[in-house]
Design an enzyme around this catalytic site. Structure first.
Site, PDB file in Angstrom:
ATOM      1  N   SER B 134       0.832  -1.198   0.000  1.00 60.31           N
ATOM      2  CA  SER B 134       0.000   0.000   0.000  1.00 60.31           C
ATOM      3  C   SER B 134       0.874   1.258   0.000  1.00 60.31           C
ATOM      4  O   SER B 134       1.618   1.477  -0.948  1.00 60.31           O
ATOM      5  CB  SER B 134      -0.949  -0.044   1.199  1.00 60.31           C
ATOM      6  OG  SER B 134      -2.023   0.824   0.980  1.00 60.31           O
ATOM      7  N   LYS B 186     -20.725  16.711  10.246  1.00 60.78           N
ATOM      8  CA  LYS B 186     -19.583  16.975  11.130  1.00 60.78           C
ATOM      9  C   LYS B 186     -19.165  15.728  11.922  1.00 60.78           C
ATOM     10  O   LYS B 186     -18.009  15.608  12.335  1.00 60.78           O
ATOM     11  CB  LYS B 186     -19.927  18.137  12.077  1.00 60.78           C
ATOM     12  CG  LYS B 186     -18.737  18.722  12.810  1.00 60.78           C
ATOM     13  CD  LYS B 186     -17.708  19.319  11.863  1.00 60.78           C
ATOM     14  CE  LYS B 186     -16.402  19.568  12.590  1.00 60.78           C
ATOM     15  NZ  LYS B 186     -15.271  19.613  11.697  1.00 60.78           N
TER      16      LYS B 186
END
Lengths: 201, 322
Positions: B134, B186
């Protein structure tokens, strides 16, 4: 005699006085000059070892370190011994010329023990080296401070031996430096003059 | 005991302790200088190969509980690369990677730095250790040549964001959250409630965007087209020899082969010195302590993972999931 001196632990006082009371150092040395001088190589060894390690711990060492800590250490001890004897002799020479007196052994012993605090450069330096916090700066700073302390010890000791004022004792102490400085200056001057003469001749 | 004798014993103890400490410190640095690949170089001087080590998860933050906080993680790697690119003695760089990946920004920043170093005509060789997956592979792709062990775990080209759903657990424990927020999204990726479809879509967009950048950058770094990489860029992991087959690595070899290749590419002699990252005795000592403590954390296994994810819900990573 030397065995009795070691057993009596008077040498402990000598080492302690080199840190705490330089005048008391000479008062103790006065009665045990020969014995105190006998321990000289040990003191020189510790000073040389501390100095070598303190300068080595500042940087990454190569395999050369093994030579430095064996042959180099022996050479340093011998060099210090020569410096000590030559300096004591020059101080004594000056004192004889100035009519003050003569005690080359006393001067050598006082110089020897006065410079024992130079060993403390190692513990002071190694802390900053391990923390990697400006080790070279602190090494230089501590070397300078400890050298001043040692010089103060030596001046106090010389003052005590010959009952001199601090100013005169200081002049006696720096006499070898002045002697070598002035001699060196004239030697270099002479070499320059000779070299210049050779080149234009 | 006489006061003077006590004082002298203290002084001698101090001197002996400092001598021991000094010899220990010098011994550590001597040992580091005489590793197999350094043998024959007692004093390092002249043109040589620099080493950059990327180990563990890639992130900006320094290690947890660092005694002397300073640039750590990705910042330290970038700083070292910067120093080496300006050092005339460094003619080639070996990037030793042993990492399962890490945060998106930190990985991208190292990638960009490596690409900028490439412009200085300094050969960059990536050497893969156990894992270079990765983000670890992302960084490696910025190098000119990738040297991998046959058994190195690499690949895992993809992006992941993980958030646990602890709603049922919270309900069972009677815990409810008081949330005061300025906008609808949020508290995205919150663990105390289910994830609505619109939030999932938003997160997916971020993941896709980061994935496209990953794919594009690997293609640029490897001089391949994105189409060449895409078939293997589905998050799968593979071994080093498969990576060579897929053209995602260049040759089989270990760290020593990577060093030799770096010397060869830079036109250096086979005995040219290696400049590895020097660690002070204190750094090594603290590292050992922190490793020892790290192995004894009170939370372990899944519980620790949940704790980490809950602490940082917005970790979107180029990372091999463990």
């Amino acid at each position: 005699m030397i065995g009795a001196f070691i057993k009596s632990l008077r040498w402990v006082d000598l080492l302690i006085y080199s840190i705490t009371d330089p005048r008391a150092l000479y008062r103790t040395v006065r009665d045990y000059k020969n014995e105190a001088l006998f321990l000289g190589p040990v003191i020189l060894f510790f000073i040389a070892l501390a100095g070598t390690l303190a300068s080595s711990v500042l940087f990454t060492q190569s395999g050369y370190f093994y030579y430095k800590i064996t042959y180099g250490l022996i050479m340093t001890v011998l060099l210090y011994a020569v410096i000590l004897l030559v300096s004591a002799s020059l101080m004594d020479l000056y004192l004889q010329f100035s009519g003050t007196g003569s005690d080359v052994k006393g001067i050598a012993v006082v110089l020897l023990y006065s410079f024992f605090p130079m060993c403390f450069i190692l513990p002071l330096t190694v802390i900053f080296s391990v923390l990697n916090f400006a080790p070279v700066f602190f090494y230089s700073l501590f070397w300078f401070l400890v050298f001043i302390k040692c010089s103060y010890n030596a001046v106090s000791g010389i003052s005590e031996i010959f009952s001199l004022t601090a100013a005169r004792a200081f002049f006696v102490f720096i006499f070898p430096f002045l002697f070598f400085g002035v001699s060196g200056f004239f030697i270099i001057l002479l070499m320059l003059v000779c070299g210049y003469g050779y080149l234009i001749g | 005991m006489d006061k003077n004798r006590k004082l002298l014993i203290a002084i001698l103890a101090l001197l002996v302790f400092s001598v021991t400490l000094t010899i220990f410190k010098i011994g550590i640095t001597l040992e580091r200088e005489e590793k197999p690949f350094d043998r024959g170089f007692r004093v390092k001087t002249g043109a040589g190969v620099g080493i950059v080590r990327i180990e563990g998860p890639i992130a900006f933050a320094s290690a947890d509980g660092a005694v002397f906080p300073g640039p750590g993680g990705a910042e330290a790697v970038i700083r070292r690369l910067d120093e080496m690119s300006r050092d005339k003695n460094i003619r080639a760089i070996v990037v030793r990677i042993n990492s399962p990946g890490g945060s998106v920004s930190a990985t991208q920043e190292i990638y960009r730095k490596l690409m900028s170093v490439r412009k200085f005509d300094i050969p960059l060789i990536a050497s893969m250790g156990d894992v270079a997956a990765s983000g670890g592979y992302y960084v490696a792709s910025a190098c000119d040549v990738i040297v991998t062990n046959p058994g190195t775990i690499t690949g895992s080209i993809g992006v992941i964001a993980v958030s646990p759903n602890l709603k049922d657990l919270f309900e069972k424990l009677g815990i409810s959250m008081n949330v005061i927020k300025s906008g609808k999204y949020k508290d995205m990726l919150s663990a105390y409630r289910d994830m609505p479809e619109d939030e999932r879509k938003l997160i997916q967009e971020i993941i896709d965007s980061a994935y496209r950048i990953f794919l594009r950058d690997v293609a640029i770094g490897r001089n391949l087209s994105q189409n060449d990489i895409e078939p293997y860029a589905d998050g799968r992991v593979f071994t080093g020899d498969k990576a060579i087959e897929y053209k995602l690595a260049d040759q089989i070899g270990g760290f020593e082969e990577a060093l030799n290749l770096a010397r060869e590419k830079a036109g250096l002699s086979p005995g040219a010195p290696v400049y590895d990252h020097p660690k002070s005795a204190l750094e090594m000592f603290l590292m050992n302590i922190s490793e020892a403590i790290g192995h004894q954390k009170t939370l372990f296994g899944p519980a620790r993972k949940i704790s980490e994810i809950y602490s940082y819900p917005f970790m979107i990573e180029y990372r091999l999931v463990r």
